[in-house]
Design an enzyme around this catalytic site. Structure first.
Site, PDB file in Angstrom:
ATOM      1  N   LYS A  18      39.317  85.889  85.857  1.00 23.98           N
ATOM      2  CA  LYS A  18      40.561  86.002  85.070  1.00 23.98           C
ATOM      3  C   LYS A  18      41.180  87.367  85.253  1.00 23.98           C
ATOM      4  CE  LYS A  18      38.954  88.995  81.796  1.00 23.98           C
ATOM      5  NZ  LYS A  18      39.448  90.364  81.670  1.00 23.98           N
ATOM      6  N   ASP A 149      34.396  87.101  76.387  1.00 26.25           N
ATOM      7  CA  ASP A 149      35.146  86.567  77.534  1.00 26.25           C
ATOM      8  C   ASP A 149      34.565  85.266  78.083  1.00 26.25           C
ATOM      9  OD1 ASP A 149      37.123  88.447  77.615  1.00 26.25           O
ATOM     10  OD2 ASP A 149      36.243  89.633  79.234  1.00 26.25           O
TER      11      ASP A 149
HETATM   12  O1  C5P Z   1      31.527  90.353  74.410  1.00 26.09           O
HETATM   13  P1  C5P Z   1      31.158  91.210  75.568  1.00 26.09           P
HETATM   14  O2  C5P Z   1      29.672  91.445  75.639  1.00 26.09           O
HETATM   15  O3  C5P Z   1      31.720  90.756  76.869  1.00 26.09           O
HETATM   16  O4  C5P Z   1      31.817  92.625  75.288  1.00 26.09           O
HETATM   17  C1  C5P Z   1      31.375  93.780  75.956  1.00 26.09           C
HETATM   18  C2  C5P Z   1      31.796  95.001  75.166  1.00 26.09           C
HETATM   19  O5  C5P Z   1      33.211  95.186  75.276  1.00 26.09           O
HETATM   20  C3  C5P Z   1      31.535  94.955  73.698  1.00 26.09           C
HETATM   21  O6  C5P Z   1      30.214  95.333  73.407  1.00 26.09           O
HETATM   22  C4  C5P Z   1      32.544  95.961  73.164  1.00 26.09           C
HETATM   23  O7  C5P Z   1      32.095  97.280  73.383  1.00 26.09           O
HETATM   24  C5  C5P Z   1      33.733  95.737  74.087  1.00 26.09           C
HETATM   25  N1  C5P Z   1      34.707  94.793  73.498  1.00 26.09           N
HETATM   26  C6  C5P Z   1      35.449  95.189  72.411  1.00 26.09           C
HETATM   27  N2  C5P Z   1      36.333  94.319  71.833  1.00 26.09           N
HETATM   28  C7  C5P Z   1      36.510  93.087  72.347  1.00 26.09           C
HETATM   29  C8  C5P Z   1      35.792  92.664  73.485  1.00 26.09           C
HETATM   30  C9  C5P Z   1      34.877  93.554  74.029  1.00 26.09           C
HETATM   31  O8  C5P Z   1      35.308  96.318  71.932  1.00 26.09           O
HETATM   32  N3  C5P Z   1      37.383  92.269  71.756  1.00 26.09           N
END
Ligand code: C5P
Length: 311
Positions: A18, A149
């Site tokens: 994406k 994501d």
């Molecule tokens: O959910 P995921 O593990 O992919 O997210 C990785 C990191 O990206 C999170 O731990 C956070 O630090 C940051 N993040 C965020 N806000 C979001 C998505 C991701 O701060 N909406």
């Protein structure tokens, strides 16, 4: 299905990367995430994942392809965690297992949801391999537990994402957009980019998706879309990786309609007026950046899809 199924049963799926056409970031939340208002578009760069029947309780992953050396094939691999989550929630007392083979075409730590795509692929492939009666919405809900994501690659197309980016509403748009991607040898850590965003912008506005962007998607015109692309993480990513500012600038210099950081970067996406303009731009950028670093893709493309089921 029982645990005594023949071992050569397998399911192969394809999952898209994406880019974020718009990414508005709000203040940090107590849970460590940020509220987002984003518009995702699935593009024609894919990972393929094959899940093969394995002895009960066994879940292992092997990654192949150009980025394989940057992925750890261990228990923490998102594809492994996705298969285990599915097994824990819907497994028949641990009667199932899976060997996962991930053929990675999506850059690692590139801001294109490559790891999330593998989790999405593992959910879809294992649900089919184990013959689970789960809806697409069920899979997306499980995906959201693995990462913000993960739901989008299951849905694909173009979609608005709110909350952590995991609450999705499809966008009805027209046309097909031609993008050129400038990839980076070195990834960027998403948490680090968000942390730098917090330092640079201590009082961000509540995030929203611009109406003009949704209207531009309705026209299907790349020239309309070009004026609406935006990513709030650009300054933070460029602060951590100053070379990105030059890459972003290259697009404008060589005829792109717009340059855009993808997610938390470091991939940069250039929007072009059409396929031949994308070919020209890719050719020029290859000279500037190196052959392996430039890809042409189109979007939107469909979400995670079953390619083959062998029984
Ligand atoms: O959910 P995921 O593990 O992919 O997210 C990785 C990191 O990206 C999170 O731990 C956070 O630090 C940051 N993040 C965020 N806000 C979001 C998505 C991701 O701060 N909406």
């Amino acid at each position: 299905m029982s645990a005594t199924q023949p071992v050569d049963e397998s399911v192969r799926v394809r999952v898209p990367a994406k880019i974020n056409l718009s990414l508005a970031v709000g203040p940090a939340r107590p849970d460590g995430y940020h509220d987002l208002a984003t518009v995702f578009q699935a593009v024609s760069l894919h990972d393929e994942l094959t899940a093969t029947w394995a002895p009960p309780g066994e879940v292992v992953v092997k990654t192949v392809g150009p980025y394989a050396d940057r992925v750890a094939d261990d228990e923490d691999n998102l594809a492994c965690r996705a298969a285990r989550l599915l097994m824990d929630r819907h497994g028949d007392g641990g009667a199932w297992g899976a060997h996962l083979l991930v053929d990675k075409g999506i850059p690692v730590a590139g801001g294109m949801a490559g790891g999330s795509a593998d989790a999405a692929g593992a959910l879809l492939a294992c649900a089919a391999l184990w013959d689970l009666d789960l809806s697409p919405a069920d899979l997306r809900e499980l995906g959201a537990e693995l990462g913000a994501d993960v739901p989008f690659p299951l849905l694909g197309g173009t979609a608005v994402g709110t909350n952590r980016g995991d609450e999705l509403v499809p966008v009805l748009g027209r046309g097909c957009f031609h993008w050129v991607l400038a990839l980076s040898d070195e990834g960027l850590s998403t948490p680090e980019v968000f942390a730098r965003f917090d330092e640079l912008d201590t009082d961000p506005d509540a995030p929203r998706v611009p109406d003009e962007l949704l209207a531009a998607l309705g026209t299907g015109e790349a020239t309309e879309l070009a004026g609406c692309l935006h990513n709030d993480l650009t300054a933070a990513a460029c602060d951590l990786r100053p070379d990105l500012a030059r890459t972003l600038e290259l697009g404008t210099r060589y005829g792109a309609l717009a340059s855009l950081l993808s997610g938390s970067g470091p991939t940069v996406a250039f929007l072009t007026a059409g396929e031949s303009q994308a070919m020209d731009l890719a050719h020029t950028l290859r000279g500037e950046l190196g052959t392996d670093a430039v890809r042409r893709v189109r979007g939107p493309v469909s979400g995670a899809k079953l390619l083959q089921v062998l029984r």
